[in-house]
Design a protein around this motif. Structure first.
Motif, PDB file in Angstrom:
ATOM      1  N   GLY A  53       0.813  -1.210   0.000  1.00 26.13           N
ATOM      2  CA  GLY A  53       0.000   0.000   0.000  1.00 26.13           C
ATOM      3  C   GLY A  53       0.846   1.259   0.000  1.00 26.13           C
ATOM      4  O   GLY A  53       0.531   2.233  -0.701  1.00 26.13           O
ATOM      5  N   GLU A  54       1.926   1.244   0.767  1.00 25.70           N
ATOM      6  CA  GLU A  54       2.817   2.406   0.810  1.00 25.70           C
ATOM      7  C   GLU A  54       3.455   2.669  -0.551  1.00 25.70           C
ATOM      8  O   GLU A  54       3.587   3.825  -0.969  1.00 25.70           O
ATOM      9  CB  GLU A  54       3.899   2.186   1.870  1.00 25.70           C
ATOM     10  CG  GLU A  54       3.412   2.252   3.297  1.00 25.70           C
ATOM     11  CD  GLU A  54       2.978   3.654   3.688  1.00 25.70           C
ATOM     12  OE1 GLU A  54       3.834   4.448   4.109  1.00 25.70           O
ATOM     13  OE2 GLU A  54       1.770   3.956   3.557  1.00 25.70           O
ATOM     14  N   SER A  91       2.237   1.862  -3.497  1.00 24.23           N
ATOM     15  CA  SER A  91       1.205   2.418  -4.385  1.00 24.23           C
ATOM     16  C   SER A  91       0.888   3.863  -4.019  1.00 24.23           C
ATOM     17  O   SER A  91       0.668   4.712  -4.900  1.00 24.23           O
ATOM     18  CB  SER A  91      -0.060   1.551  -4.304  1.00 24.23           C
ATOM     19  OG  SER A  91       0.194   0.235  -4.765  1.00 24.23           O
ATOM     20  N   TYR A  92       0.862   4.166  -2.725  1.00 20.05           N
ATOM     21  CA  TYR A  92       0.593   5.532  -2.269  1.00 20.05           C
ATOM     22  C   TYR A  92       1.670   6.490  -2.791  1.00 20.05           C
ATOM     23  O   TYR A  92       1.366   7.587  -3.279  1.00 20.05           O
ATOM     24  CB  TYR A  92       0.538   5.565  -0.740  1.00 20.05           C
ATOM     25  CG  TYR A  92       0.091   6.887  -0.158  1.00 20.05           C
ATOM     26  CD1 TYR A  92      -1.227   7.086   0.230  1.00 20.05           C
ATOM     27  CD2 TYR A  92       0.990   7.941   0.015  1.00 20.05           C
ATOM     28  CE1 TYR A  92      -1.647   8.291   0.783  1.00 20.05           C
ATOM     29  CE2 TYR A  92       0.580   9.151   0.556  1.00 20.05           C
ATOM     30  CZ  TYR A  92      -0.734   9.331   0.937  1.00 20.05           C
ATOM     31  OH  TYR A  92      -1.148  10.534   1.470  1.00 20.05           O
ATOM     32  N   ARG A  93       2.923   6.079  -2.684  1.00 18.57           N
ATOM     33  CA  ARG A  93       4.015   6.935  -3.147  1.00 18.57           C
ATOM     34  C   ARG A  93       3.979   7.144  -4.656  1.00 18.57           C
ATOM     35  O   ARG A  93       4.439   8.169  -5.146  1.00 18.57           O
ATOM     36  CB  ARG A  93       5.362   6.333  -2.738  1.00 18.57           C
ATOM     37  CG  ARG A  93       5.606   6.343  -1.231  1.00 18.57           C
ATOM     38  CD  ARG A  93       6.812   5.511  -0.848  1.00 18.57           C
ATOM     39  NE  ARG A  93       6.958   5.415   0.600  1.00 18.57           N
ATOM     40  CZ  ARG A  93       7.775   6.181   1.328  1.00 18.57           C
ATOM     41  NH1 ARG A  93       8.517   7.094   0.738  1.00 18.57           N
ATOM     42  NH2 ARG A  93       7.839   6.030   2.636  1.00 18.57           N
ATOM     43  N   TYR A 141      -3.725   5.628  -5.708  1.00 18.54           N
ATOM     44  CA  TYR A 141      -4.473   5.585  -4.448  1.00 18.54           C
ATOM     45  C   TYR A 141      -5.478   4.433  -4.378  1.00 18.54           C
ATOM     46  O   TYR A 141      -5.630   3.832  -3.304  1.00 18.54           O
ATOM     47  CB  TYR A 141      -5.157   6.932  -4.212  1.00 18.54           C
ATOM     48  CG  TYR A 141      -4.183   8.079  -4.137  1.00 18.54           C
ATOM     49  CD1 TYR A 141      -3.180   8.107  -3.171  1.00 18.54           C
ATOM     50  CD2 TYR A 141      -4.233   9.135  -5.063  1.00 18.54           C
ATOM     51  CE1 TYR A 141      -2.265   9.147  -3.116  1.00 18.54           C
ATOM     52  CE2 TYR A 141      -3.324  10.183  -5.007  1.00 18.54           C
ATOM     53  CZ  TYR A 141      -2.343  10.189  -4.035  1.00 18.54           C
ATOM     54  OH  TYR A 141      -1.445  11.216  -3.984  1.00 18.54           O
ATOM     55  N   ALA A 182      -3.549   1.415  -3.379  1.00 17.18           N
ATOM     56  CA  ALA A 182      -3.089   1.599  -2.002  1.00 17.18           C
ATOM     57  C   ALA A 182      -4.213   1.308  -1.020  1.00 17.18           C
ATOM     58  O   ALA A 182      -4.024   0.614  -0.007  1.00 17.18           O
ATOM     59  CB  ALA A 182      -2.555   3.009  -1.809  1.00 17.18           C
ATOM     60  N   TYR A 208      -4.301  -1.462   2.033  1.00 13.53           N
ATOM     61  CA  TYR A 208      -4.555  -1.093   3.419  1.00 13.53           C
ATOM     62  C   TYR A 208      -5.768  -1.842   3.961  1.00 13.53           C
ATOM     63  O   TYR A 208      -5.794  -2.263   5.129  1.00 13.53           O
ATOM     64  CB  TYR A 208      -4.776   0.410   3.535  1.00 13.53           C
ATOM     65  CG  TYR A 208      -3.564   1.250   3.186  1.00 13.53           C
ATOM     66  CD1 TYR A 208      -2.287   0.877   3.604  1.00 13.53           C
ATOM     67  CD2 TYR A 208      -3.682   2.425   2.439  1.00 13.53           C
ATOM     68  CE1 TYR A 208      -1.181   1.648   3.290  1.00 13.53           C
ATOM     69  CE2 TYR A 208      -2.585   3.201   2.120  1.00 13.53           C
ATOM     70  CZ  TYR A 208      -1.337   2.809   2.543  1.00 13.53           C
ATOM     71  OH  TYR A 208      -0.239   3.575   2.238  1.00 13.53           O
ATOM     72  N   ARG A 264      -3.176   5.694   6.813  1.00 10.57           N
ATOM     73  CA  ARG A 264      -2.765   5.893   5.427  1.00 10.57           C
ATOM     74  C   ARG A 264      -3.937   5.686   4.475  1.00 10.57           C
ATOM     75  O   ARG A 264      -4.012   6.323   3.424  1.00 10.57           O
ATOM     76  CB  ARG A 264      -1.630   4.937   5.094  1.00 10.57           C
ATOM     77  CG  ARG A 264      -0.415   5.069   6.014  1.00 10.57           C
ATOM     78  CD  ARG A 264       0.244   6.415   5.915  1.00 10.57           C
ATOM     79  NE  ARG A 264       1.033   6.542   4.709  1.00 10.57           N
ATOM     80  CZ  ARG A 264       1.677   7.645   4.360  1.00 10.57           C
ATOM     81  NH1 ARG A 264       1.582   8.739   5.112  1.00 10.57           N
ATOM     82  NH2 ARG A 264       2.387   7.683   3.249  1.00 10.57           N
ATOM     83  N   LYS A 265      -4.861   4.799   4.854  1.00  2.95           N
ATOM     84  CA  LYS A 265      -6.048   4.615   4.027  1.00  2.95           C
ATOM     85  C   LYS A 265      -6.877   5.897   3.999  1.00  2.95           C
ATOM     86  O   LYS A 265      -7.344   6.335   2.932  1.00  2.95           O
ATOM     87  CB  LYS A 265      -6.892   3.462   4.565  1.00  2.95           C
ATOM     88  CG  LYS A 265      -8.179   3.242   3.765  1.00  2.95           C
ATOM     89  CD  LYS A 265      -9.084   2.219   4.434  1.00  2.95           C
ATOM     90  CE  LYS A 265     -10.417   2.128   3.681  1.00  2.95           C
ATOM     91  NZ  LYS A 265     -11.391   1.236   4.372  1.00  2.95           N
ATOM     92  N   ALA A 269      -5.134   8.403   1.872  1.00  2.00           N
ATOM     93  CA  ALA A 269      -5.249   8.045   0.456  1.00  2.00           C
ATOM     94  C   ALA A 269      -6.634   8.381  -0.077  1.00  2.00           C
ATOM     95  O   ALA A 269      -6.782   8.857  -1.219  1.00  2.00           O
ATOM     96  CB  ALA A 269      -4.949   6.559   0.269  1.00  2.00           C
TER      97      ALA A 269
END
Length: 309
Positions: free
Chosen positions: A220-221, A223-225, A229, A232, A236, A255-256, A259
């Motif tokens: 997930g991190e 994909s977030y970076r 989203y 990600a 999550y 983080r969810k 996102a």
């Protein structure tokens, strides 16, 4: 009388002609056996000394790693205080949130190394105990000895019982700790494509292991970076739904929510951040969620006064 003396003298002569068993041959075999026993004892003593030295080195490394984790934890606490001091400033909160997560990543890597060192200590002790429990001069598992199993076969297997040749085994996945540590190392080095494949292998080969929950989080991190989203959020969610007791659950919910806000799903993001504060009120992630909600002008619903004081 003459007839009886002849056979007796013949027997005596024959007895003198038969060679006696050499006493020095038996003595030589005893000396060789004693020498082999002494050599085995010397090897065992050398192994004990090497084991003690290795144990000392590994314990020193474990202590150094523990000290590093302690220093990182102090850094994390300092960053948390900075987050609380920046209450109401969303941009800085996001920046500090990334810094805190980076510290958490480093702590995870240190913990993995400590677990690997501890496993090495246990393996060394087990090997030494196995050697000490074996009868002197009779190493276990040597081919050609009674009870030995042909190479590549497990004792009690159909192949071993029937004497059939062992079938080639399929290559096995690396141990979960080794696979996860490699993925985490690539992740902290920003080799995200390589880390994604390795985290995916953790989930593929060890789907029920706690490390699989961590692997979902780091996927997930990544994909977030990359700004992906929706992916990600899916990763999550996997942490929250399949590994709700994981230490990564608070971070996954934070983080969810972030996102979802970044993906223009403000209502869903606010709902997840509020849920985070309610479920994990004393965590650093809850402090970050409060700061982000306050920065967005969203007030947290105050708890109703209790009838009990």
């Amino acid at each position: 009388m003459r007839k009886s003396l002849i056979p007796l003298s013949a027997v005596a002569a024959l007895a003198l002609l038969i060679p006696a068993p050499p006493a020095h041959a038996v003595s030589k075999e005893m000396v060789q056996l004693q020498t082999q026993v002494q050599q085995l004892q010397d090897m065992l003593q050398h192994l004990q000394t090497s084991n003690d030295q290795n144990m000392g080195v590994l314990q020193h490394l474990v202590q150094q790693t523990a000290d590093s984790v302690s220093r990182m934890q102090q850094t994390l606490n300092t960053l948390q205080q900075q987050v609380e001091a920046q209450n109401g400033q969303g941009g800085k909160v996001d920046q500090l949130s990334g810094q805190i997560q980076g510290v958490n990543d480093s702590i995870d890597e240190m913990k993995t190394r400590m677990a690997k060192l501890d496993k090495s200590l246990q393996d060394i002790q087990s090997q030494l105990q196995n050697i000490q429990s074996q009868p002197v001069g009779q190493p276990a598992g040597q081919p050609g000895q009674p009870g030995a199993t042909p190479q590549g076969q497990q004792p009690g297997s159909p192949q071993a019982m029937s004497g059939a040749p062992a079938q080639p085994q399929q290559p096995q996945a690396p141990p979960v700790d080794q696979l996860y540590q490699s993925a985490l190392r690539d992740y902290t080095s920003a080799r995200y494509d390589l880390a994604s494949g390795e985290f995916g292998d953790v989930i593929k080969y060890y789907p029920q292991d706690d490390m699989a929950g961590n692997a979902y989080f780091y996927l997930g991190e990544i994909s977030y970076r990359k700004g992906d989203y929706p992916t990600a959020i899916q990763n999550y969610d996997a942490v929250l739904e399949q590994f709700s007791g994981s230490s990564k659950a608070p971070a996954a919910q934070l983080r969810k929510g972030l996102a979802e806000i970044a993906a223009n799903k403000k209502d869903a993001g606010v709902r997840d951040l509020r849920s985070l504060v309610a479920r994990y009120p004393q965590t650093p992630e809850a402090a970050q969620a409060r700061s982000r909600l306050n920065g967005m002008g969203v007030r947290l619903v105050a708890d109703k006064p209790s009838a009990y004081r």
